[in-house]
Design an enzyme around this catalytic site. Structure first.
Site, PDB file in Angstrom:
ATOM      1  N   ARG A  44      11.972  -5.391   5.014  1.00 40.03           N
ATOM      2  CA  ARG A  44      11.715  -3.975   4.692  1.00 40.03           C
ATOM      3  C   ARG A  44      12.611  -3.012   5.489  1.00 40.03           C
ATOM      4  NH1 ARG A  44       5.781  -1.683   5.381  1.00 40.03           N
ATOM      5  NH2 ARG A  44       5.977  -2.704   7.396  1.00 40.03           N
ATOM      6  N   LYS A  74       0.839  -1.218   0.000  1.00 38.35           N
ATOM      7  CA  LYS A  74       0.000   0.000   0.000  1.00 38.35           C
ATOM      8  C   LYS A  74       0.869   1.262   0.000  1.00 38.35           C
ATOM      9  CE  LYS A  74      -1.950  -1.181   3.953  1.00 38.35           C
ATOM     10  NZ  LYS A  74      -1.249  -2.453   4.274  1.00 38.35           N
ATOM     11  N   ARG A 114      11.150  -0.851  11.136  1.00 37.58           N
ATOM     12  CA  ARG A 114      10.077  -0.563  12.093  1.00 37.58           C
ATOM     13  C   ARG A 114      10.064  -1.580  13.228  1.00 37.58           C
ATOM     14  NH1 ARG A 114       4.980   0.314   8.222  1.00 37.58           N
ATOM     15  NH2 ARG A 114       4.101  -1.048   9.790  1.00 37.58           N
ATOM     16  N   ARG A 142      -9.741   0.745   8.713  1.00 32.53           N
ATOM     17  CA  ARG A 142      -9.338  -0.611   9.062  1.00 32.53           C
ATOM     18  C   ARG A 142     -10.424  -1.337   9.837  1.00 32.53           C
ATOM     19  NH1 ARG A 142      -3.452   0.321   8.927  1.00 32.53           N
ATOM     20  NH2 ARG A 142      -2.373  -1.578   9.455  1.00 32.53           N
ATOM     21  N   ARG A 148      -0.701  -8.625  13.603  1.00 31.63           N
ATOM     22  CA  ARG A 148      -1.196  -7.677  12.597  1.00 31.63           C
ATOM     23  C   ARG A 148      -2.071  -8.393  11.565  1.00 31.63           C
ATOM     24  NH1 ARG A 148       4.438  -5.155  10.950  1.00 31.63           N
ATOM     25  NH2 ARG A 148       3.294  -3.992   9.358  1.00 31.63           N
TER      26      ARG A 148
HETATM   27  P1  AP5 Z   1       4.888  -1.594   1.807  1.00 32.42           P
HETATM   28  O1  AP5 Z   1       4.522  -0.791   0.619  1.00 32.42           O
HETATM   29  O2  AP5 Z   1       5.653  -0.938   2.895  1.00 32.42           O
HETATM   30  O3  AP5 Z   1       3.586  -2.356   2.379  1.00 32.42           O
HETATM   31  P2  AP5 Z   1       2.316  -1.793   3.172  1.00 32.42           P
HETATM   32  O4  AP5 Z   1       1.124  -2.482   2.623  1.00 32.42           O
HETATM   33  O5  AP5 Z   1       2.316  -0.304   3.175  1.00 32.42           O
HETATM   34  O6  AP5 Z   1       2.655  -2.397   4.584  1.00 32.42           O
HETATM   35  P3  AP5 Z   1       2.571  -1.776   6.064  1.00 32.42           P
HETATM   36  O7  AP5 Z   1       3.339  -2.727   6.941  1.00 32.42           O
HETATM   37  O8  AP5 Z   1       3.004  -0.341   6.075  1.00 32.42           O
HETATM   38  O9  AP5 Z   1       1.085  -1.907   6.336  1.00 32.42           O
HETATM   39  P4  AP5 Z   1       0.421  -1.913   7.701  1.00 32.42           P
HETATM   40  O10 AP5 Z   1      -0.978  -1.745   7.256  1.00 32.42           O
HETATM   41  O11 AP5 Z   1       0.695  -3.069   8.570  1.00 32.42           O
HETATM   42  O12 AP5 Z   1       1.152  -0.727   8.474  1.00 32.42           O
HETATM   43  P5  AP5 Z   1       0.683   0.704   8.944  1.00 32.42           P
HETATM   44  O13 AP5 Z   1       1.867   1.578   8.938  1.00 32.42           O
HETATM   45  O14 AP5 Z   1      -0.536   1.127   8.199  1.00 32.42           O
HETATM   46  O15 AP5 Z   1       5.699  -2.883   1.274  1.00 32.42           O
HETATM   47  C1  AP5 Z   1       6.244  -3.831   2.185  1.00 32.42           C
HETATM   48  C2  AP5 Z   1       7.580  -4.365   1.615  1.00 32.42           C
HETATM   49  O16 AP5 Z   1       7.313  -5.099   0.425  1.00 32.42           O
HETATM   50  C3  AP5 Z   1       8.563  -3.248   1.238  1.00 32.42           C
HETATM   51  O17 AP5 Z   1       9.871  -3.648   1.574  1.00 32.42           O
HETATM   52  C4  AP5 Z   1       8.405  -3.103  -0.293  1.00 32.42           C
HETATM   53  O18 AP5 Z   1       9.600  -2.670  -0.922  1.00 32.42           O
HETATM   54  C5  AP5 Z   1       7.995  -4.525  -0.695  1.00 32.42           C
HETATM   55  N1  AP5 Z   1       7.067  -4.556  -1.819  1.00 32.42           N
HETATM   56  C6  AP5 Z   1       6.006  -3.735  -2.031  1.00 32.42           C
HETATM   57  N2  AP5 Z   1       5.352  -4.081  -3.154  1.00 32.42           N
HETATM   58  C7  AP5 Z   1       5.998  -5.156  -3.663  1.00 32.42           C
HETATM   59  C8  AP5 Z   1       5.805  -5.979  -4.828  1.00 32.42           C
HETATM   60  N3  AP5 Z   1       4.795  -5.772  -5.678  1.00 32.42           N
HETATM   61  N4  AP5 Z   1       6.662  -7.005  -5.028  1.00 32.42           N
HETATM   62  C9  AP5 Z   1       7.689  -7.243  -4.168  1.00 32.42           C
HETATM   63  N5  AP5 Z   1       7.945  -6.483  -3.059  1.00 32.42           N
HETATM   64  C10 AP5 Z   1       7.097  -5.459  -2.806  1.00 32.42           C
HETATM   65  O19 AP5 Z   1       0.197   0.430  10.445  1.00 32.42           O
HETATM   66  C11 AP5 Z   1       1.119   0.139  11.477  1.00 32.42           C
HETATM   67  C12 AP5 Z   1       0.369   0.047  12.803  1.00 32.42           C
HETATM   68  O20 AP5 Z   1      -0.249   1.325  13.101  1.00 32.42           O
HETATM   69  C13 AP5 Z   1      -0.808  -0.950  12.841  1.00 32.42           C
HETATM   70  O21 AP5 Z   1      -0.376  -2.256  13.132  1.00 32.42           O
HETATM   71  C14 AP5 Z   1      -1.668  -0.337  13.955  1.00 32.42           C
HETATM   72  O22 AP5 Z   1      -1.125  -0.597  15.215  1.00 32.42           O
HETATM   73  C15 AP5 Z   1      -1.546   1.159  13.692  1.00 32.42           C
HETATM   74  N6  AP5 Z   1      -2.555   1.677  12.748  1.00 32.42           N
HETATM   75  C16 AP5 Z   1      -2.324   2.264  11.539  1.00 32.42           C
HETATM   76  N7  AP5 Z   1      -3.476   2.620  10.937  1.00 32.42           N
HETATM   77  C17 AP5 Z   1      -4.468   2.258  11.804  1.00 32.42           C
HETATM   78  C18 AP5 Z   1      -5.890   2.345  11.721  1.00 32.42           C
HETATM   79  N8  AP5 Z   1      -6.520   2.883  10.636  1.00 32.42           N
HETATM   80  N9  AP5 Z   1      -6.608   1.850  12.757  1.00 32.42           N
HETATM   81  C19 AP5 Z   1      -5.994   1.339  13.861  1.00 32.42           C
HETATM   82  N10 AP5 Z   1      -4.654   1.207  13.980  1.00 32.42           N
HETATM   83  C20 AP5 Z   1      -3.889   1.666  12.960  1.00 32.42           C
END
Ligand code: AP5
Length: 212
Positions: A126, A13, A158, A87, A169
């Site tokens: 990552r 994402k 992270r 979410r 997660r």
């Molecule tokens: P990346 O693009 O970083 O993936 P992502 O989907 O953004 O993953 P996140 O871990 O950021 O998602 P998340 O939803 O768990 O985290 P968030 O920060 O929102 O890609 C991942 C890796 O794969 C990278 O190394 C990239 O290079 C590689 N890659 C990408 N595309 C690829 C492809 N096509 N092929 C190969 N490799 C690829 O949330 C973190 C925490 O915050 C949550 O756990 C929660 O505690 C809190 N939080 C955040 N939002 C909320 C909410 N709305 N409600 C409640 N809690 C929340």
């Protein structure tokens, strides 16, 4: 045009949202990034959510809805990319109400499908640029000496990018977030793509959805 990128942790994402910002001038609203910024700046809220995030659990709806509400007043003609929000069904209802209030609508919800095995290697491999947040991966997009976006030499991992937190997660995703797939399908704005494809191909598929 306002879109949601929906998918499990590591689906890509953030990677795709950053491309849309660069290529289309859209504004990325990542609740994960906002929460991490609150932690780094040491706000009360940041301190409260730190342990919850590190364990891989969801922060309360109230906190994240408040964060999004603050950002929706940004003047913006190209549209918002909601990354990691909503979410829960409560967050989805709140987003609809907030958009209605400012006479905007949601155009596309793009579900990025990636199987669990691939997510583990994506998450543990990552790293991100400490300065601009550009995302790297030790196999698919190795960290250069200097970030190719901003030139910084500092990269970080992270605290929640480990197998134990990832399990929590993923459970939170299947329990609380995956019901949104049916919710948006019923509303008629769900599009699903195979997120296992190469980053450039995924970007092309997203582009063709946005051109509809
Ligand atoms: P990346 O693009 O970083 O993936 P992502 O989907 O953004 O993953 P996140 O871990 O950021 O998602 P998340 O939803 O768990 O985290 P968030 O920060 O929102 O890609 C991942 C890796 O794969 C990278 O190394 C990239 O290079 C590689 N890659 C990408 N595309 C690829 C492809 N096509 N092929 C190969 N490799 C690829 O949330 C973190 C925490 O915050 C949550 O756990 C929660 O505690 C809190 N939080 C955040 N939002 C909320 C909410 N709305 N409600 C409640 N809690 C929340």
């Amino acid at each position: 045009m306002n879109i949601i990128l929906l998918g499990p942790p590591g689906a890509g994402k953030g990677t795709q949202a950053r491309r849309l910002v660069e290529e289309h001038g859209m504004i990325q609203l990542s609740t994960g990034d906002m929460l991490r910024a609150a932690r780094t700046s040491g706000t009360d809220m940041g301190k409260r959510v730190a342990a919850v995030m590190d364990a891989g659990n969801l922060v309360t709806d109230e906190i994240v809805i408040g964060l999004i509400e603050e950002q929706l007043s940004i003047d913006n003609s190209k549209g918002f990319i909601f990354d990691g929000f909503p979410r829960t069904l409560g967050q989805a209802d709140a987003l609809e109400n907030l958009l209605n209030k400012i006479n905007k609508q949601l155009n596309f919800v793009i579900e990025m499908k990636v199987d669990d095995d691939a997510l583990v290697s994506r998450i543990v491999g990552r790293s991100t640029c400490d300065s601009c947040g550009e995302v790297y991966h030790n196999v698919t997009k190795p960290e250069p000496n200097e970030c190719h976006m901003c030139g910084s030499k500092i990269f970080k991992s992270r605290a929640d990018d480990n197998e134990l937190s990832l399990k929590t997660r993923l459970m939170a995703y299947y329990r609380d977030t995956s019901p949104l797939i049916g919710y948006y399908y019923a509303k008629g704005n769900l599009y699903s793509i195979n997120g296992l494809q190469d980053i450039n191909i995924v970007a092309e598929k997203i582009g063709s959805i946005l051109n509809r």
